[in-house]
Design an enzyme around this catalytic site. Sequence first.
Site, PDB file in Angstrom:
ATOM      1  N   GLU A 451       0.882  -1.188   0.000  1.00 28.57           N
ATOM      2  CA  GLU A 451       0.000   0.000   0.000  1.00 28.57           C
ATOM      3  C   GLU A 451       0.907   1.220   0.000  1.00 28.57           C
ATOM      4  O   GLU A 451       1.142   1.846   1.019  1.00 28.57           O
ATOM      5  CB  GLU A 451      -0.987  -0.008   1.180  1.00 28.57           C
ATOM      6  CG  GLU A 451      -0.426  -0.326   2.540  1.00 28.57           C
ATOM      7  CD  GLU A 451      -1.452  -0.036   3.646  1.00 28.57           C
ATOM      8  OE1 GLU A 451      -2.389   0.754   3.429  1.00 28.57           O
ATOM      9  OE2 GLU A 451      -1.291  -0.592   4.743  1.00 28.57           O
ATOM     10  N   GLU A 460       3.886   8.820  -4.183  1.00 20.61           N
ATOM     11  CA  GLU A 460       4.767   8.395  -3.087  1.00 20.61           C
ATOM     12  C   GLU A 460       5.759   7.342  -3.585  1.00 20.61           C
ATOM     13  O   GLU A 460       6.321   6.585  -2.807  1.00 20.61           O
ATOM     14  CB  GLU A 460       3.937   7.921  -1.881  1.00 20.61           C
ATOM     15  CG  GLU A 460       3.180   9.086  -1.228  1.00 20.61           C
ATOM     16  CD  GLU A 460       2.322   8.673  -0.028  1.00 20.61           C
ATOM     17  OE1 GLU A 460       2.492   7.552   0.473  1.00 20.61           O
ATOM     18  OE2 GLU A 460       1.501   9.495   0.398  1.00 20.61           O
TER      19      GLU A 460
END
Lengths: 650, 650
Positions: A451, A460
Amino acid sequence: MPLGQRAGDKSDSRYCGVEVLDFPAGDGLPAVLTHSLSSAFDFLLAPLVDPEYRPTPGAVLPVAASDLVLSPSQWSSHIVGKISEWIDLDSEDEQLRLDSELTLKQEIAWATHLSLQACVIPPPKRSTCANYARVVNNILQGLTNMQLWLRIPLEKSESMDEDRGKVNNNNPTSETVDSWEWWNSFRLLCEHSSQLYVALDILSSLPSMNSLGRWFGEPVRAAILQTDAFLTNARGYPCLSKRHQTLLTGFFNHSVQVIISGRSNHNVSQVSEGVLSGDENHTEDTPTRHALSPYLEYMAYLYQRMDPLPEQERFEINYRDFLQSPLQPLMDNLEAQTYETFEKDTVKYTQYQRAIAKALVDKVSEDEVSTTRTVLMVVGAGRGPLVRASLQAAEETGRKLKVYAVEKNPNAVITLHSLIKLEGWESMVTIISSDMRCWDAPEKADILVSELLGSFGDNELSPECLDGAQRFLKPDGISIPSSYTSFVQPVTASKLHNDIKAHKDIAHFETAYVVKLHRVARLAPPQEVFSFTHPNFSPKVSNQRYTKLQFELPQDTGSCLVHGFAGYFDAVLYKDVHLGIEPNTCTPNMFSWFPIFFPLRKPIYVPSESPIEVHFWRCCGATKVSVVSIAVDPLINESCNGPESHVISC
Amino acid sequence: MPLGQRAGDKSDSRYCGVEVLDFPAGDGLPAVLTHSLSSAFDFLLAPLVDPEYRPTPGAVLPVAASDLVLSPSQWSSHIVGKISEWIDLDSEDEQLRLDSELTLKQEIAWATHLSLQACVIPPPKRSTCANYARVVNNILQGLTNMQLWLRIPLEKSESMDEDRGKVNNNNPTSETVDSWEWWNSFRLLCEHSSQLYVALDILSSLPSMNSLGRWFGEPVRAAILQTDAFLTNARGYPCLSKRHQTLLTGFFNHSVQVIISGRSNHNVSQVSEGVLSGDENHTEDTPTRHALSPYLEYMAYLYQRMDPLPEQERFEINYRDFLQSPLQPLMDNLEAQTYETFEKDTVKYTQYQRAIAKALVDKVSEDEVSTTRTVLMVVGAGRGPLVRASLQAAEETGRKLKVYAVEKNPNAVITLHSLIKLEGWESMVTIISSDMRCWDAPEKADILVSELLGSFGDNELSPECLDGAQRFLKPDGISIPSSYTSFVQPVTASKLHNDIKAHKDIAHFETAYVVKLHRVARLAPPQEVFSFTHPNFSPKVSNQRYTKLQFELPQDTGSCLVHGFAGYFDAVLYKDVHLGIEPNTCTPNMFSWFPIFFPLRKPIYVPSESPIEVHFWRCCGATKVSVVSIAVDPLINESCNGPESHVISC
């Protein structure tokens, strides 16, 4: 007295004011205030200086009331100053122009002396308002706390389809009026001052919904609702059209206060009111009812009729339009509190569990169940929520599982160890206290679960991390998520622009922000930007990307100002199990991600019916990935502002 | 549970913690916490990691409790982390040094993961602590919210008078211990970090009051009170010496929290307690009483015994140590609220009225009363308080008065007109809406009244204004005030220094601030700086000044750090009627002025028994007056820091 109680709503839109039309000479102001407050209005929009006054040498300013007549807290809580409406700073008449400038400055100085929170300045008298805006900009430089609300009538004449050809031919007779243009010129001349707001006069007819929508991204502080805008219901009481009701509800939701203005058109008798409430005894003592009370009561009815704020919305209310830097879990270790918050997002982990279950069933057929043990690696295991989801998926499907939980944060690893011990998972889970980029796996995995997604999907650095991690995935292994796509749409967001500008540097305009978008106007539907698929064993993997998008605004929107782009993502976890925040397809009740906001250094004016072209790049260097570079161009021939281009780091 | 309720006091010193001496292994921490909270302690100072642990590759940090054992809010509200006491970063043993550094970093990282508010780090083990401080400074750079409290024993051996000769001869046997020096070196090596605080261990013997006084200007967050420091009263209960009581009361007044530490030396039986409270039934159900409860109860007794905060102090509590820029009424117009606040200072205006009455009596003898009308000018009349005081003085003395009220702020003039009308003073008062520097007076005055004084007397340019205004004063006229003098004293004020430093520029160190000084140590009595007298008809009037002051600190203070100078004024209004804020002679219950604070860009270390020399200049340019320039020199031969000199604008 607030319009009503609404759970979680502490915004200014609970308060309703009333405009004082006549000049309250002598000591009239305290009486008007007392009467209005006792009639449940919260504040007055009141003239401060005799409108007959024109500057004369040596004269003392004929103020409505000396500062001693009300207490400092009355002045600041209950009075919004109304600057004299005769002033006309762009008149051809020089004397009028000079008198106007002097009077405006004197009245604002007096309002400052009284520590008023705001003054309403009159609408521009003509389409060119350069001198007016110059003087106001000059005044704004000197104000520390007081706001100025520029009064603008909410009107826009729609150009008929058949007229459009003529408009393009510059036929002056078919010129359309759009009061947003007045506001826009004025605000540009005032350099986007953060103390300049709008007070919109709401009239009986309203422009199209798309054109109204623009105002939700503008700094509207008050809606001045004209009594003429009201209809009359069967019992003779004032009410509003459905379209007006929708608009007002929108304002309530966006902290816009209502001010009732005008003469009463609905002389609803007080006695019948008394009868209705069964309260006849008091009619003698009761002071005269405020002529505009029926309108206030209708406003309170509208306010109270709204649905209560959903629990999640109430929880997130303090995050509205609050700019946050995106987390950088790759660089910084998250704290226990942050893990705790994100672990509570059960919707997200339920989706992961569903995806893992489907993958397990695909990997291991029913007849292999007893003989096959699937190897699953959680890369970025944190304090273990995906480990739990994986084991639950295994139990649910009756598949045997061996889990490697890889985590680089040594503090989270301490918790992982406690969890495994507490749950008795020692035989199934191996904890690897290491950065996934350095780990040398002892065997290859069937399923890789992570995740690592940010609000814009790849921001990210999920692509880079997973490209690295797939070296310990079998050639037929599955990555969960298996793909993700980012989306953007252009927005008007003057509050966000001003908050970024307040830092007074370029760096803050070259940052992307995670933000619960609220006071924004979404100008066109979101479009796809970049997609990534995992695993990707192709020898020529590149995570560089380039895309050009063209946004068409709905025809009846009118012109607008684009302050930046709202960004979202949608991820396919496995097959039909997805997860995302793209508004049209978003997973309900998931709270782990707010949208991302890419600001423009210089807001772009987009003329009516012009498309916007925007270029997005994702650039990768040896040590740094700049996730987004943007170039925007409003595609117009007579370009009034050049294209804008800059790099934004996520 | 707070120690007690004290009107207006919302500071942290209401909370009392307890130190956990043994390592709470397994899941011991929640039990210890529950027991302590139910015994009315507010928080624990608790070890986070097994003190037996030494770094080993691959080992999981043996923490006292996993982050899941307490909730995030329990961790952050009720636990102050205690870093392992064995760490010794300046040891000769390299392995110990390296283990210490790694452990310190791991423990702080764990505490950060838990979002603790603070960790106590152990006292330096030796007088040189350069490596310890370097590592801590490095850690502080990475902390965003957590504070570090350096534990320091509160001790200072006094050098006997007869020893002093030897000390100067560098006789090592008579070396004095002063733990403040440890703190000072440590804090200097940590570059005055605003997240580094002190936790003082309070022992059974205390240093002199002057030496204790230094700590009130330092960032002391906690006083760790050792049970050994307690005495025993006649009934066997713990109590403190008078000197300890005074110190603790001082700490309570300065937001310093108490932490009780040590083994119980007062085994006051629980049963006798039950008997005293007549509550025998509950002894069975009651959980074991906390061994340190008697000490907590004594703390609560001390706290509750304090006098309530005086009303004025309560009103001013939010201004404590809050830096304000001095008002510049000559440049900016004050707002109505500001006038309102200052007009409420009845003590000040009563002094003015007394002074004016005395001047009127001196000017007009009893037999001239009916024939003579005194001309009085109020320069800077504002909204009229001095006009009122003048008329009241005239009435009180039976003198006839003609008042000119000169005021440059047109908004205040509006109020003045209302006031004169309201009070029916039209025949006695003439309002002049003008800057006193431009006004051409129609006649000369007998008395000139003004209130142009700032916290440092001349810093709002009273001398320049009154020199100008005396052109319309008769040769034998009186100025009220007739003279004023400024005062300064050196102070330790680490909070103010850090607040100024937070602006990250030089400009904020070159500003004087108006501030309600609270967390400061006043190191020597105030001394006079500059005096001004009015009127001054001498042909060679100059308001330039220069003064050199020498401050001697009390012998038993020890060394200290000077962060700047506190400034005050005293004014002679007329003859024996004065007004001022100089601490020794200040007018009681007057609230118009807080002291002024002149910061030093670089705090100056003053070794024990060294005087401080300070130079003050007041420089006047054609258009600008720089009110204070400062040069400071600690008069020591082996100067460890050079003199400091810079200009401060007021």
